[in-house]
Write an enzyme that holds these catalytic residues in place. Structure first.
Site, mmCIF file in Angstrom:
data_model
loop_
_atom_site.group_PDB
_atom_site.id
_atom_site.type_symbol
_atom_site.label_atom_id
_atom_site.label_comp_id
_atom_site.label_asym_id
_atom_site.label_seq_id
_atom_site.Cartn_x
_atom_site.Cartn_y
_atom_site.Cartn_z
ATOM 1 N N SER A 166 -4.536 31.447 5.721
ATOM 2 C CA SER A 166 -3.922 30.502 5.967
ATOM 3 C C SER A 166 -2.786 31.464 6.584
ATOM 4 O O SER A 166 -1.462 32.103 6.720
ATOM 5 C CB SER A 166 -2.414 30.036 4.342
ATOM 6 O OG SER A 166 -3.647 29.036 3.996
ATOM 7 N N ASP A 220 -3.772 25.299 5.691
ATOM 8 C CA ASP A 220 -3.453 24.866 4.328
ATOM 9 C C ASP A 220 -3.172 23.118 4.986
ATOM 10 O O ASP A 220 -2.935 22.329 3.777
ATOM 11 C CB ASP A 220 -2.782 25.547 4.115
ATOM 12 C CG ASP A 220 -1.139 26.195 4.428
ATOM 13 O OD1 ASP A 220 -1.653 25.462 5.676
ATOM 14 O OD2 ASP A 220 -0.740 26.524 3.792
ATOM 15 N N ARG A 228 -8.081 32.954 -4.018
ATOM 16 C CA ARG A 228 -9.031 31.661 -5.356
ATOM 17 C C ARG A 228 -10.544 31.760 -4.301
ATOM 18 O O ARG A 228 -10.867 31.194 -3.508
ATOM 19 C CB ARG A 228 -8.260 30.743 -5.458
ATOM 20 C CG ARG A 228 -7.429 31.107 -6.021
ATOM 21 C CD ARG A 228 -6.861 29.664 -6.249
ATOM 22 N NE ARG A 228 -6.781 28.650 -5.830
ATOM 23 C CZ ARG A 228 -6.492 26.561 -5.024
ATOM 24 N NH1 ARG A 228 -6.843 26.573 -6.794
ATOM 25 N NH2 ARG A 228 -6.355 26.385 -4.409
#
Length: 899
Positions: free
Chosen positions: A583, A639, A519
């Site tokens: 991540s 995250d 994203r």
């Protein structure tokens, strides 16, 4: 008189299909009244719970006694049930008389007599030294409160023993046996003969879930869902309901179809106004109905030339007269002649027709109420087509030449969408009582065996405290310079040194790379009056060939996507600060520097491991011919830290981040003086614990079960991330599947049949755990989930699966809570506080979607860290919004430093 005239005369006894549908619907309403707590006291159909919770599954095994008391004689039986692939039942029995004086004597004398007969029977079979389980069929009106506790409401059938009404008959029998002291038995169940009928048939046909008796009297029972039985605690599973349906109509709901003959029978009976339905359909009254009709017609000069004899027909005429028509006429002639009448051929034809009308009405009414019961079972199960079996007993059903056929026909007509089989029971009150006992015994033994296996997954308060203390030790090891290299809980510095204070403002970009999708976000942070965060984002996919190609290709693709996003937002040529949520396992040496240790999640891009991902990104930007934008990469973010920051923006007390989803991890604000891997003593820094690896050094081996070992062994990384494998979503379904396999192998589930599907790894997705444990989900839905998995399950199986899911999820939540308790207590002690108020930002599907996980985890933290008041706040988009907020905080601090 012709049959046509008879039909006209008895018009009210011939019920149309509409009338039968109406009766069926009325009965359905009466059933619901009987089941409801508020309506039961005034209901005529009492719907009594029997505490029989399961029908036979064919694996019953053992030696049982049965006692059948329901009249002037009583029987003792020994029933041997064996399951060695061939279901077999062997029975021996003895009948004992009850002298008249005992029927009217004291209760103690009656039960002493029964105990003596039992002793005599056991002596004869040389089994006095065995403590056998016994089922007791006690066919009198009782109020049952447990499977082995039944309070006698009133004596019937000529019994009048004193001091028994209002007492539990089981404890009276137990006292009499104890008083003798020469043998001992285990009274497991008190059974009603209707339930016994269902259970006897259920042994041979596992679809049997209804019992029906149509003999001298009539009654029915069926398996009802517990959630509909208000009179008994608990919503799970099923229980057999003894309907006592003979009393249907006692409140007047059948008045419009009762005839003058029904009223006359009732007026002359021993219990006027009671058991009105039974008086219309059972054997005890059918002959009497025929007699009353014959008397009336003779009085009116329509039969026998108007002549009557004192003993006009005995009640036998009904069944006797309805043999095949040629014999039927002869039989009718014989009976009528015996009674001193001189019947003409027409009289015999008329009598036969009357018998047909009375017995057809009886079969039709019985079919209408039975259809209501089956319709209810169908709705309970939520199936389009019900396949079910009714176990039947009683002289009318078995001996009347046409009753059974007519009953079946009515049921078929009223339930065209059901396949109903009828099977005749043998000895429901004897063999049936033994079956109820055998099933109760099997359930108890299986329950005990399952509990023993599940015991290992149930953690005590002491064990959880121990886990908390061990986590604390591992945390210290990860923070210490000397011990860090060997530590399993890595406690990585993140270089995030402050949480949001609310003054952050500006436009920031965030990148979120953690899987096959990626994203790009634009995050606008406002302060002052319009304080808040506004986000725009776009999702891009990463093709497999890029995931597994070269590093340059991967980062070129990422930069191409960023460029597309900026164009889409109309922001080409702008330079914005950027936060990069990456991540994958990284070692950070600075806020804007993250060295990739190893790829996971299917990524294999070459030339990246051991490199700084921020550099790889910057190089890719500079490789573009036209450098239409430049990025100021301010922070590389994990995250979990993003989750803490997102919640920190809403709640200044938030200093801990937790993720419990596919995987699990935690972070928290540690004092700089304790972070030995980073220079400096002042202030705080967020530490990314990487707590999934807790236990990799063997420190949790004493609480890991055989199921955890099995899951670990077959995972992609055996021996690694052991704590995560006990608590995170990716593995809980597998733990459950392994337990279910073990239960099935031991014959404790799915009738011992292991399906290929159950052997398949990964079929039990964690979302099923959340669905199965959802309170609003009936067992029906649990069954459909299991069906979707290709597992044929009974209602009992569904309860067991639900329990296994609950035990596994509970342990996960408690272990997670123990880890969290170690974290909040460390923060409290770091600050030298007697009491700490702190908020934990949480994200992850398991935490958010599982119906009980969060509650159990919160309770555990509360119990293990009583000196901390911990609030849990659900995070929204820690990896996107969180990365932008870390960047915003870093920019705020940077600007403050430049002033």
């Amino acid at each position: 008189m012709s049959t046509f005239q008879i039909d006209k005369y008895l018009y009210h006894m011939r019920l149309s299909e509409e009338t039968l549908q109406e009766v069926s619907q009325r009965f359905r309403k009466e059933m619901e009244k009987g089941l409801g707590a508020d309506t039961n006291p005034t209901a005529s159909v009492k719907m009594l719970p029997t505490f029989v919770r399961s029908t036979p599954d064919g694996t019953e095994d053992g030696d049982f006694l049965a006692l059948d008391l329901g009249g002037t004689n009583f029987r003792v039986l020994r029933v041997k049930v064996s399951d060695n692939g061939l279901q077999k039942v062997e029975m021996e029995n003895q009948i004992y008389a009850i002298p008249e004086e005992l029927m009217r004597g004291s209760g103690v004398q009656l039960f002493d007599h029964i105990a003596e007969c039992l002793a005599n029977f056991m002596e004869k079979l040389k089994i006095k030294d065995k403590k056998l389980p016994l089922g007791f069929t006690f066919s009198f009106p009782c109020h049952q409160t447990k499977l082995d506790e039944s309070i006698l409401v009133t004596w019937t059938k000529g019994f009048k023993c004193s001091s028994v009404e209002g007492k539990d008959v089981v404890s009276m029998l137990r006292k009499s046996i104890k008083k003798r002291g020469d043998f001992d038995i285990d009274i497991v169940a008190v059974v009603n003969d209707t339930v016994g009928t269902m259970m006897t048939c259920g042994y041979d046909d596992h679809n049997c879930e209804v019992g029906l008796i149509v003999g001298t009297g009539t009654n029915a029972c069926y398996m009802e869902e517990m959630r509909h039985i208000d009179l008994v605690e608990g919503d799970e599973g099923r229980m057999c309901i003894n309907m006592e349906w003979g009393a249907f109509g006692d409140d007047g709901v059948l008045n419009d179809i009762r005839t003058e003959f029904d009223q006359e029978i009732d007026m002359g009976s021993l219990n006027p106004g009671k058991q009105l339905f039974e008086k219309m359909i059972s054997g005890m009254y059918m002959g009497e109905l025929v007699r009353l009709i014959l008397v009336k017609m003779a009085k009116e000069g329509l039969l026998f030339g108007g002549n009557l004899t004192p003993d006009l027909p005995s009640p036998d005429i009904c069944a006797e007269g309805e043999q095949d028509p040629s014999q039927g006429l002869q039989k009718a002639h014989e009976i009528l002649t015996k009674l001193g009448l001189e019947p003409s051929h027409e009289d015999c034809v008329a009598t036969l027709r009357i018998c047909q009308i009375v017995s057809t009405r009886s079969a039709n009414l019985c079919g209408a109420t039975l259809a209501a019961v089956l319709r209810r079972i169908k709705e309970n199960k939520g199936v389009e087509r019900l396949r079910s079996t009714v176990g039947v007993d009683g002289s009318v059903y078995k001996k009347h030449p046409h009753f059974a056929r007519r009953l079946h026909k009515t049921v078929r007509k009223l339930l065209p969408d059901c396949e109903i089989r009828f099977t005749r029971s043998e000895d429901g009150s004897g063999k049936g009582a033994a079956m109820v006992t055998a099933v109760a015994y099997r359930l108890a033994a299986q329950h005990k065996a399952r509990q023993k296996i599940l015991e290992a997954l149930k953690l005590s308060h002491e064990q959880l405290l121990e886990v908390k203390q061990r986590m604390r030790i591992e945390m210290e090891n990860g923070l210490g310079k000397e011990t860090h290299a060997e530590a399993t809980v890595k406690m990585l510095p993140t270089y995030v040194c402050s949480t949001p204070d609310g003054t952050e403002k500006g436009d920031f970009l965030a990148l979120d790379l953690g899987g096959t999708n990626f994203r790009v976000l634009l995050v606008r942070v406002r302060n002052g009056m319009r304080r808040g965060v506004e986000m725009h984002n776009k999702i891009y996919s990463i093709p497999v060939e890029i995931m597994q190609g070269t590093g340059e290709e991967l980062f070129d693709h990422i930069v191409h996507c960023i460029s597309d996003f900026l164009e889409y937002m109309g922001m080409k040529g702008v330079s914005l600060p950027l936060g990069f949520t990456f991540s994958f396992p990284c070692q950070q040496t600075n806020l804007d520097e993250g060295i990739l240790l190893k790829w996971t999640k299917g990524f294999k891009a070459t030339g990246c491991e051991g490199e700084d991902v921020v550099n790889l990104l910057k190089e890719a930007i500079h490789r573009r011919e036209v450098s239409e934008f430049d990025l100021d990469v301010v922070a590389v973010v994990n995250d979990t830290v993003g989750t803490m920051m997102t919640c920190g923006y809403e709640d200044p007390y938030c200093e801990v981040g937790l993720i419990v989803g596919t995987g699990s991890n935690a972070c928290y604000m540690e004092e700089m003086r304790n972070v030995e891997l980073v220079e400096g003593e002042e202030g705080r820094m967020c530490v990314n614990m990487e707590w999934g690896a807790f236990g990799d050094n063997g420190c949790l081996d004493d609480i890991r079960t055989e199921f955890d070992l099995a899951v670990d062994e077959l995972s992609l990384n055996p021996g690694k991330q052991r704590f995560e494998k006990m608590i995170s979503g990716m593995y809980l379904g597998e733990i459950v599947r392994n337990i279910l396999m073990d239960f099935t192998k031991r014959g404790l589930l799915f009738r011992g049949r292991i399906s290929e599907r159950l052997k398949t790894r990964g079929i039990f997705e964690t979302k099923f755990l959340s669905q199965i444990e959802s309170d609003c989900l009936a067992l029906l839905q649990v069954r459909s989930i299991l069906q979707h998995l290709g597992l044929e399950s009974t209602c009992d199986d569904s309860i067991i699966v639900k329990e296994v899911c609950a035990v596994v999820a509970r342990r996960a939540a408690q272990l997670c809570g123990a880890g969290m308790a170690a974290v909040v207590d460390k923060i409290r002690e770091n600050r030298g506080l007697d009491f700490l108020k702190v908020t934990v930002g949480v994200d992850g599907t398991l935490y958010k979607l599982h119906p009980h996980f969060s509650t159990i985890m919160h309770e555990t933290v509360k119990q293990l860290s009583p000196k901390c008041e911990v609030t849990f706040l659900q995070s929204e988009d820690g990896s996107g919004k969180g990365a932008a907020l870390i960047t915003a905080v870093a920019c705020r601090i940077r600007e403050a430093g430049q002033r």
